[in-house]
Design an enzyme around this catalytic site. Structure first.
Site, PDB file in Angstrom:
ATOM      1  N   ASP A   1       2.020  -0.892  11.628  1.00  0.00           N
ATOM      2  CA  ASP A   1       1.853  -2.400  12.134  1.00  0.00           C
ATOM      3  C   ASP A   1       3.395  -3.150  11.900  1.00  0.00           C
ATOM      4  O   ASP A   1       3.108  -4.509  11.698  1.00  0.00           O
ATOM      5  CB  ASP A   1       0.847  -3.154  11.515  1.00  0.00           C
ATOM      6  CG  ASP A   1       1.029  -3.081  10.000  1.00  0.00           C
ATOM      7  OD1 ASP A   1       2.017  -2.527   9.357  1.00  0.00           O
ATOM      8  OD2 ASP A   1       0.032  -3.812   9.288  1.00  0.00           O
TER       9      ASP A   1
ATOM     10  N   GLU B   1     -16.618   8.784  21.539  1.00  0.00           N
ATOM     11  CA  GLU B   1     -17.299   8.290  22.643  1.00  0.00           C
ATOM     12  C   GLU B   1     -16.872   6.510  22.990  1.00  0.00           C
ATOM     13  O   GLU B   1     -17.068   6.064  24.334  1.00  0.00           O
ATOM     14  CB  GLU B   1     -18.611   8.334  22.646  1.00  0.00           C
ATOM     15  CG  GLU B   1     -19.432   9.488  23.274  1.00  0.00           C
ATOM     16  CD  GLU B   1     -18.859  10.939  22.458  1.00  0.00           C
ATOM     17  OE1 GLU B   1     -18.641  10.832  21.049  1.00  0.00           O
ATOM     18  OE2 GLU B   1     -18.580  11.925  23.191  1.00  0.00           O
TER      19      GLU B   1
ATOM     20  N   ASP C   1       5.638  -5.014   6.087  1.00  0.00           N
ATOM     21  CA  ASP C   1       6.094  -6.260   6.376  1.00  0.00           C
ATOM     22  C   ASP C   1       6.239  -7.481   5.189  1.00  0.00           C
ATOM     23  O   ASP C   1       7.195  -7.998   5.041  1.00  0.00           O
ATOM     24  CB  ASP C   1       5.184  -7.256   7.315  1.00  0.00           C
ATOM     25  CG  ASP C   1       5.604  -6.702   8.807  1.00  0.00           C
ATOM     26  OD1 ASP C   1       6.706  -6.330   8.932  1.00  0.00           O
ATOM     27  OD2 ASP C   1       4.922  -7.073   9.719  1.00  0.00           O
TER      28      ASP C   1
ATOM     29  N   MET D   1      -8.638   2.984   8.567  1.00  0.00           N
ATOM     30  CA  MET D   1      -7.876   1.781   7.995  1.00  0.00           C
ATOM     31  C   MET D   1      -6.957   1.229   8.981  1.00  0.00           C
ATOM     32  O   MET D   1      -7.093   1.682  10.300  1.00  0.00           O
ATOM     33  CB  MET D   1      -7.134   2.350   6.904  1.00  0.00           C
ATOM     34  CG  MET D   1      -7.876   1.959   5.467  1.00  0.00           C
ATOM     35  SD  MET D   1      -6.704   2.511   4.067  1.00  0.00           S
ATOM     36  CE  MET D   1      -7.896   1.805   2.795  1.00  0.00           C
TER      37      MET D   1
ATOM     38  N   VAL E   1      16.918   8.327  -1.102  1.00  0.00           N
ATOM     39  CA  VAL E   1      17.876   7.300  -1.505  1.00  0.00           C
ATOM     40  C   VAL E   1      18.488   7.874  -2.779  1.00  0.00           C
ATOM     41  O   VAL E   1      19.451   7.640  -2.859  1.00  0.00           O
ATOM     42  CB  VAL E   1      16.732   6.203  -1.808  1.00  0.00           C
ATOM     43  CG1 VAL E   1      17.500   4.985  -2.647  1.00  0.00           C
ATOM     44  CG2 VAL E   1      16.043   5.523  -0.757  1.00  0.00           C
TER      45      VAL E   1
ATOM     46  N   GLY F   1       0.824  -1.189   0.199  1.00  0.00           N
ATOM     47  CA  GLY F   1      -0.108   0.082   0.079  1.00  0.00           C
ATOM     48  C   GLY F   1       0.710   1.077   0.007  1.00  0.00           C
ATOM     49  O   GLY F   1       1.970   1.466   0.757  1.00  0.00           O
TER      50      GLY F   1
HETATM   51  P1  ADP Z   1       3.031  -4.752   2.635  1.00  0.00           P
HETATM   52  O1  ADP Z   1       4.455  -4.617   2.220  1.00  0.00           O
HETATM   53  O2  ADP Z   1       2.512  -3.192   2.753  1.00  0.00           O
HETATM   54  O3  ADP Z   1       2.814  -5.736   3.876  1.00  0.00           O
HETATM   55  P2  ADP Z   1       1.847  -6.642   1.175  1.00  0.00           P
HETATM   56  O4  ADP Z   1       1.797  -7.660   2.316  1.00  0.00           O
HETATM   57  O5  ADP Z   1       0.786  -6.717   0.174  1.00  0.00           O
HETATM   58  O6  ADP Z   1       2.058  -5.077   1.628  1.00  0.00           O
HETATM   59  O7  ADP Z   1       3.381  -6.957   0.348  1.00  0.00           O
HETATM   60  C1  ADP Z   1       3.696  -6.400  -0.687  1.00  0.00           C
HETATM   61  C2  ADP Z   1       4.282  -7.460  -1.752  1.00  0.00           C
HETATM   62  O8  ADP Z   1       5.626  -8.158  -1.080  1.00  0.00           O
HETATM   63  C3  ADP Z   1       3.504  -8.585  -2.275  1.00  0.00           C
HETATM   64  O9  ADP Z   1       2.624  -8.236  -3.361  1.00  0.00           O
HETATM   65  C4  ADP Z   1       4.664  -9.603  -2.592  1.00  0.00           C
HETATM   66  O10 ADP Z   1       5.168  -9.259  -3.886  1.00  0.00           O
HETATM   67  C5  ADP Z   1       5.808  -9.394  -1.800  1.00  0.00           C
HETATM   68  N1  ADP Z   1       5.591 -10.454  -0.631  1.00  0.00           N
HETATM   69  C6  ADP Z   1       4.811 -10.667   0.359  1.00  0.00           C
HETATM   70  N2  ADP Z   1       5.035 -11.500   1.027  1.00  0.00           N
HETATM   71  C7  ADP Z   1       6.051 -12.213   0.591  1.00  0.00           C
HETATM   72  C8  ADP Z   1       6.888 -13.283   0.881  1.00  0.00           C
HETATM   73  N3  ADP Z   1       6.492 -14.215   1.766  1.00  0.00           N
HETATM   74  N4  ADP Z   1       7.747 -13.686  -0.077  1.00  0.00           N
HETATM   75  C9  ADP Z   1       8.165 -12.786  -1.014  1.00  0.00           C
HETATM   76  N5  ADP Z   1       7.354 -11.677  -1.302  1.00  0.00           N
HETATM   77  C10 ADP Z   1       6.529 -11.134  -0.599  1.00  0.00           C
HETATM   78  O1  F6P Z   2      -1.723  -1.201   4.501  1.00  0.00           O
HETATM   79  C1  F6P Z   2      -2.311  -0.144   4.118  1.00  0.00           C
HETATM   80  C2  F6P Z   2      -3.859  -0.435   3.764  1.00  0.00           C
HETATM   81  O2  F6P Z   2      -4.341   0.901   3.589  1.00  0.00           O
HETATM   82  C3  F6P Z   2      -4.546  -1.108   4.920  1.00  0.00           C
HETATM   83  O3  F6P Z   2      -4.807  -0.095   5.876  1.00  0.00           O
HETATM   84  C4  F6P Z   2      -5.708  -1.463   4.373  1.00  0.00           C
HETATM   85  O4  F6P Z   2      -6.179  -2.713   4.966  1.00  0.00           O
HETATM   86  C5  F6P Z   2      -5.110  -2.024   3.010  1.00  0.00           C
HETATM   87  O5  F6P Z   2      -4.085  -1.347   2.638  1.00  0.00           O
HETATM   88  C6  F6P Z   2      -6.181  -1.898   1.872  1.00  0.00           C
HETATM   89  O6  F6P Z   2      -5.542  -2.245   0.502  1.00  0.00           O
HETATM   90  P1  F6P Z   2      -6.135  -1.899  -0.699  1.00  0.00           P
HETATM   91  O7  F6P Z   2      -5.339  -0.686  -1.394  1.00  0.00           O
HETATM   92  O8  F6P Z   2      -5.621  -3.198  -1.533  1.00  0.00           O
HETATM   93  O9  F6P Z   2      -7.688  -1.773  -0.782  1.00  0.00           O
END
Ligand code: ADP
Ligand code: F6P
Length: 324
Positions: free
Chosen positions: A133, A191, A107, A173, A27, A15
Site C-alpha cells: 500500500d 467465487e 508509510d 490482511m 545494507v 509491521g
Molecule cells: P508502517 O511503517 O508499516 O506504515 P506505522 O504506521 O505503524 O507502520 O508506523 C511505524 C512507526 O513510524 C510508528 O510507530 C511511529 O513510530 C512512526 N511514525 C508513524 N507516523 C509518523 C509521523 N507522522 N511522524 C513521525 N513518526 C511516525
Molecule cells: O501492515 C501490515 C499489517 O499486517 C496489516 O496488514 C495489518 O492491518 C496490521 O499490520 C496488523 O498489525 P498488528 O501486527 O499490530 O496486529
C-alpha cells in the site's frame, strides 16, 4: 573529497515483512563494502530512543537471507511521532556518530524518516510491508511471500469447503488496501472478492449469487474478504441464515506476515537495501527507494507520501469476470 556519511544505522519499523532480513543484510554488507561503519538499531524508533544500538559486522547478518521476520525486531512508537521525540532521535544518532539511516518499513515509518532527515540525519526509506500500500512503488518487501502464504492456506480451506459443500469467507490482511485480497482472489479462483476500494456493502447481491451458484451445481463458494472490510464472522452468520448453506469464516491473520521469504522478496529486498546505501554514499537524504515500471528508482519522501494509488481498474474487472 572526504565522505560525508561514515557511519550508517539500519532499523525496521511498523509491521514486519518477510524479506526484511535480506534488506538488513544488504545494507550491512553494502555499507561495509563502501568502507562505512554500520550499526543496527533495535526495535525501530522505539529502540532508537532507548539507544538500543549495536555494531554490525558482515557476519552479524550471516544465515538470515532465508529467514522471515526481522533480526532487528520491530515496533510501533508513539513517542517518535512528537517533535520532541524526533529531535531526541536525531541527537541520539549524532551521539553515536550515525550520520545516515536506512529505515525499512511502511508509510508511517517513512513519515518518521522524513522528520529525522529534517533534523539533519541523512535518511533513506526502503518499502517493507506485506500490504503493498505504498503509492510510489509497484513492489514492497513481503507482499510476494504473504500472498503465496495466503494462497496456500486458502487452497487448504477450499478442500474442506468443497467436502462439506460450504460457503467459506476467508479474510486476508492488507490494512485499508485490497491488494492481497485481489491477488488471492485471482490465484485461488474465488467465487467472490471483496475489496475495501470497491465493495458497496450490498450483501443481498452476494447472497443472491451464492444461491444462484448452488443452483448451478457449484459445491463450494469461496469469498476472499479484505481486512479493510472485516466483519467476516458476522457476515458468515448472516449468509448462512439467508441461504441455508453452512458458512464458515476463517481469518488468516498474522501467519501471513511470517515464513520463509520467496526468491522475489529476497532478491528485491537485497537490491533495495544496497540502493539505499548507494544513495547515502552519494550524500543524498530524505529519499525512498522504489520499484516502478521495472526499474529501481528513488523519490523525495514527501513527494512519495503525497502520491496515491488504487487497485488497477482493469485488474479488478478481470478478477470479477473470472469469478463467474
Ligand atoms: P508502517 O511503517 O508499516 O506504515 P506505522 O504506521 O505503524 O507502520 O508506523 C511505524 C512507526 O513510524 C510508528 O510507530 C511511529 O513510530 C512512526 N511514525 C508513524 N507516523 C509518523 C509521523 N507522522 N511522524 C513521525 N513518526 C511516525
Ligand atoms: O501492515 C501490515 C499489517 O499486517 C496489516 O496488514 C495489518 O492491518 C496490521 O499490520 C496488523 O498489525 P498488528 O501486527 O499490530 O496486529
Amino acid at each position: 573529497m572526504a565522505k560525508t556519511v561514515k557511519t550508517i544505522g539500519v532499523l525496521t519499523s511498523g509491521g514486519d515483512a518477510p524479506g526484511m532480513n535480506a534488506a538488513i543484510r544488504s545494507v550491512v554488507r553494502a555499507g561495509i563494502a563502501k568502507g562505512m561503519k554500520v550499526k543496527g538499531i533495535m526495535r525501530g524508533y522505539a529502540g532508537l530512543l532507548q539507544e538500543e544500538i549495536v555494531d554490525m559486522k558482515s557476519t552479524s547478518v550471516s544465515d538470515i537471507v532465508n529467514r522471515g521476520g526481522t533480526i532487528l525486531y520491530t515496533a510501533r512508537c508513539t513517542e517518535f511521532t512528537t517533535t520532541e521525540g524526533q529531535r531526541q532521535g536525531a541527537e541520539i544518532c549524532k551521539k553515536h556518530g550515525i550520520d545516515g539511516i536506512v529505515v525499512i518499513g511502511g508509510d508511517g515509518s517513512f513519515r518518521g524518516a522524513g522528520k529525522l532527515s529534517a533534523f539533519g540525519v541523512n535518511t533513506i526509506g526502503v518499502p517493507g510491508t506485506i500490504d503493498l500500500d505504498i503509492a510510489c512503488t509497484d513492489y514492497t518487501i513481503g507482499f510476494d511471500t504473504a500472498v503465496n502464504t495466503a494462497m496456500e492456506a486458502i487452497d487448504k480451506v477450499r478442500d474442506t469447503s468443497t467436502s462439506h459443500e460450504r460457503c467459506s469467507i476467508i479474510e486476508v490482511m492488507g490494512r485499508h488496501a485490497g491488494y492481497i485480497a485481489l491477488w488471492c482472489g485471482i490465484a485461488n479462483g474465488a467465487e467472490d472478492i471483496l475489496l475495501p476500494e470497491n465493495y458497496d456493502g450490498n450483501e443481498q447481491q452476494l447472497i443472491d449469487r451464492i444461491i444462484e451458484n448452488r443452483k448451478r451445481g457449484k459445491k463450494h463458494y469461496i469469498i476472499i474478504n479484505a481486512e479493510g472490510i472485516g466483519h467476516s464472522s458476522s457476515m458468515a452468520r448472516r449468509i448462512e441464515a439467508a441461504t441455508g448453506i453452512e458458512t464458515r469464516a476463517t481469518i488468516l491473520g498474522h501467519m501471513q506476515r511470517g515464513g520463509t521469504p520467496t526468491c522475489k522478496d529476497r532478491v528485491y529486498a537485497s537490491i533495495m537495501g544496497a540502493k539505499a546505501v548507494q544513495l547515502l554514499d552519494e550524500g543524498k537524504s530524505n529519499r525512498v527507494v522504489a520499484y516502478k515500471q521495472g526499474d529501481y528508482v528513488d523519490f523525495d519522501i514527501q513527494e512519495a507520501l503525497a502520491m496515491t494509488k488504487d487497485i488497477p481498474a482493469d485488474q479488478y474487472e478481470i478478477s470479477k469476470l473470472l469469478t463467474r
